[in-house]
Design a protein around this motif. Structure first.
Motif, mmCIF file in Angstrom:
data_model
loop_
_atom_site.group_PDB
_atom_site.id
_atom_site.type_symbol
_atom_site.label_atom_id
_atom_site.label_comp_id
_atom_site.label_asym_id
_atom_site.label_seq_id
_atom_site.Cartn_x
_atom_site.Cartn_y
_atom_site.Cartn_z
ATOM 1 N N ARG A 37 0.848 -1.182 0.000
ATOM 2 C CA ARG A 37 0.000 0.000 0.000
ATOM 3 C C ARG A 37 0.890 1.240 0.000
ATOM 4 N NH1 ARG A 37 -4.033 -1.269 4.953
ATOM 5 N NH2 ARG A 37 -4.788 -3.323 4.260
ATOM 6 N N LEU A 38 0.835 2.002 -1.073
ATOM 7 C CA LEU A 38 1.596 3.241 -1.184
ATOM 8 C C LEU A 38 0.682 4.435 -0.923
ATOM 9 C CD1 LEU A 38 3.638 2.287 -4.372
ATOM 10 C CD2 LEU A 38 4.374 2.112 -1.988
ATOM 11 N N SER A 39 1.302 5.613 -0.783
ATOM 12 C CA SER A 39 0.552 6.835 -0.477
ATOM 13 C C SER A 39 -0.353 6.630 0.736
ATOM 14 C CB SER A 39 -0.288 7.264 -1.690
ATOM 15 O OG SER A 39 0.537 7.497 -2.817
ATOM 16 N N THR A 40 0.162 5.884 1.703
ATOM 17 C CA THR A 40 -0.617 5.539 2.893
ATOM 18 C C THR A 40 0.127 5.963 4.149
ATOM 19 O OG1 THR A 40 -1.540 3.605 1.769
ATOM 20 C CG2 THR A 40 -1.715 3.655 4.173
ATOM 21 N N PRO A 41 -0.307 7.005 4.833
ATOM 22 C CA PRO A 41 0.342 7.405 6.088
ATOM 23 C C PRO A 41 0.309 6.251 7.085
ATOM 24 C CG PRO A 41 -1.170 9.107 5.319
ATOM 25 C CD PRO A 41 -1.421 7.899 4.470
ATOM 26 N N ILE A 42 1.392 6.088 7.819
ATOM 27 C CA ILE A 42 1.483 4.984 8.769
ATOM 28 C C ILE A 42 0.522 5.178 9.938
ATOM 29 C CG2 ILE A 42 3.005 3.850 10.445
ATOM 30 C CD1 ILE A 42 5.289 4.268 8.451
ATOM 31 N N GLY A 43 0.370 6.394 10.405
ATOM 32 C CA GLY A 43 -0.554 6.654 11.505
ATOM 33 C C GLY A 43 -0.065 6.083 12.827
ATOM 34 N N GLU A 44 -0.996 5.867 13.744
ATOM 35 C CA GLU A 44 -0.645 5.380 15.076
ATOM 36 C C GLU A 44 -0.349 3.886 15.053
ATOM 37 O OE1 GLU A 44 -3.433 6.403 18.067
ATOM 38 O OE2 GLU A 44 -3.345 8.569 17.662
ATOM 39 N N ILE A 45 0.585 3.498 15.897
ATOM 40 C CA ILE A 45 0.984 2.092 16.013
ATOM 41 C C ILE A 45 0.750 1.653 17.449
ATOM 42 C CG2 ILE A 45 2.899 0.460 15.841
ATOM 43 C CD1 ILE A 45 4.142 2.408 13.798
#
Length: 396
Positions: A125-133
């Motif tokens: 998945r590209l152009s996908t912010p990682i966000g919270e982990i």
């Protein structure tokens, strides 16, 4: 969605780790905020990707633990990666000092890695912010996706225009892993004060031996309007710390050359003797640095030897470097003491891995950092694939 591993970063290390684990049967998701995979690969080596080096050895890497790289480099070598390149029909050639490049384009390496990922059923998945982990009950969460394994493959902050960030360090620290202070490496130096006299010879390059902290590299140096660059300078920058000096040998046999020139052309000045072996503008700048303006025949041999000392140990105290914007890689990173050298898995938190430039491992210029990406990526990918293989019979 549930996966066996989520890999953060679609660079070289992340893609090969994904392909390795996927082909072993693991369900893999790769997430990257960039719009295309392997962006640093695409710009490397002048667009032809210096994908490895024939001379890869542990001594070619810097780390607080210089032995850490040995296991991964031994278990997946430059020859292994070269075999993969050849299996995909990619033509290559060797340049100086064992550096291997694609005959065609760096995109061939990215396409190869993507093809290997497809073979392993990897989802990218590209152009996908990682966000919270997050992490709970033995599983990591990234957005709405979960997995028992998480791989930090987001690299370091070098070349920020390509989207590079220091996110890897924040993730590591979130899970209690120590980070060795990051700094730009393989980077040009800036000069100030009287040393700016060399600004007048911007664009001039010559072979040198660059030295700092006991390390020495014999390659070309380039004088720039900001300071010093070129392969020898980039190499030695990884060993340098702010406030320290570096030295350049611009004429190794300077003493013999100047004494011979005195006998051959006693009426000539120092600049003429230097211009026989060095670019004319560099000879002029060095003559000004040495401060001798007299006919060679009028100079005692001691004066010539003193001039030769400058030419064999031309010393600079850089004011700094050109920073992450011009750095090829990042030195420092996730502390290797936190990781298994065999699998790249965190000792404190099973299922968490760190690979590639995110780790405190920095290679020499010339394909070494790519080889670390391949070797560390395969190490993690094999570990994840092996663990998945053990789970599958029970799942079935």
């Amino acid at each position: 969605m549930s996966y066996d591993a989520i890999i953060l970063g679609a660079g070289g290390a992340g893609l090969l780790a994904a392909a390795t684990a996927g082909q072993a049967g693991a369900r893999i998701l790769v997430v990257d905020h960039a719009s295309e995979a392997g962006r640093k690969i695409l710009i490397s080596g002048g667009g032809r990707c210096n994908f490895t080096n024939l001379g890869v050895e542990a001594r070619c890497f810097l780390s607080e633990n210089p032995h850490f790289v040995k296991s991964a480099l031994k278990r997946y070598t430059q020859w292994d990666f070269l075999a993969l390149v050849e299996a995909h029909g990619i033509a290559w050639h060797e340049k100086t000092l064992g550096q291997l490049f694609c005959d065609g384009s760096a995109r061939q390496i990215v396409d190869m890695l993507l093809a290997e990922c497809r073979r392993g059923g990897v989802e990218i998945r590209l152009s996908t912010p990682i966000g919270e982990i997050g992490h709970a009950d033995g599983r990591f969460t990234v957005g709405r996706d979960t997995a028992p394994n998480l791989v930090i493959a987001t690299g370091g902050p070098s070349i920020p225009k390509m989207g590079a960030t220091g996110r890897a360090y924040a993730i590591a620290e979130q899970f209690g892993l120590k980070v060795v202070t990051p700094r730009p490496a393989l980077v040009p130096f800036t000069l100030g004060g009287e040393e700016r006299m060399f600004k007048e010879i911007s664009g001039i390059a010559c072979p040198v031996v660059a030295r700092a902290r006991g390390a020495a590299f014999e390659e070309a140096a380039l004088f720039t309007h900001k300071g010093l660059s070129g392969p020898a300078i980039l190499q030695i920058s990884s060993y340098w710390s702010p406030g320290e000096t570096i030295s350049l040998t611009v004429l190794a046999d300077a003493s013999d050359h100047l004494r011979a020139a005195k006998r051959r052309m006693p009426r000539a000045h120092l600049k003429a003797a230097l211009a026989e072996r060095l670019p004319n503008r560099l000879a002029e700048a060095l003559t000004a640095r040495i401060g001798i303006d007299a006919e060679l025949g009028a100079l005692p041999d001691k004066a010539l030897d003193a001039a030769a000392e400058t030419l064999t140990r031309l010393t600079f105290r850089p004011t700094g470097t050109e920073g992450y914007a011009k750095a090829e890689v990042t030195a420092g990173g996730i502390d290797t003491a936190e990781l298994s050298s065999k699998t790249m898995e965190a000792r404190k938190l099973p299922g968490l891995y760190a690979i590639g430039e995110a780790v405190d491992v920095t290679g020499w210029l010339g394909g070494y950092n790519f080889q670390w990406a391949w070797s560390s990526g395969v190490a993690a990918g094999r570990a994840i694939g092996a663990a998945d293989g053990k789970r599958r019979p029970a799942d079935a």
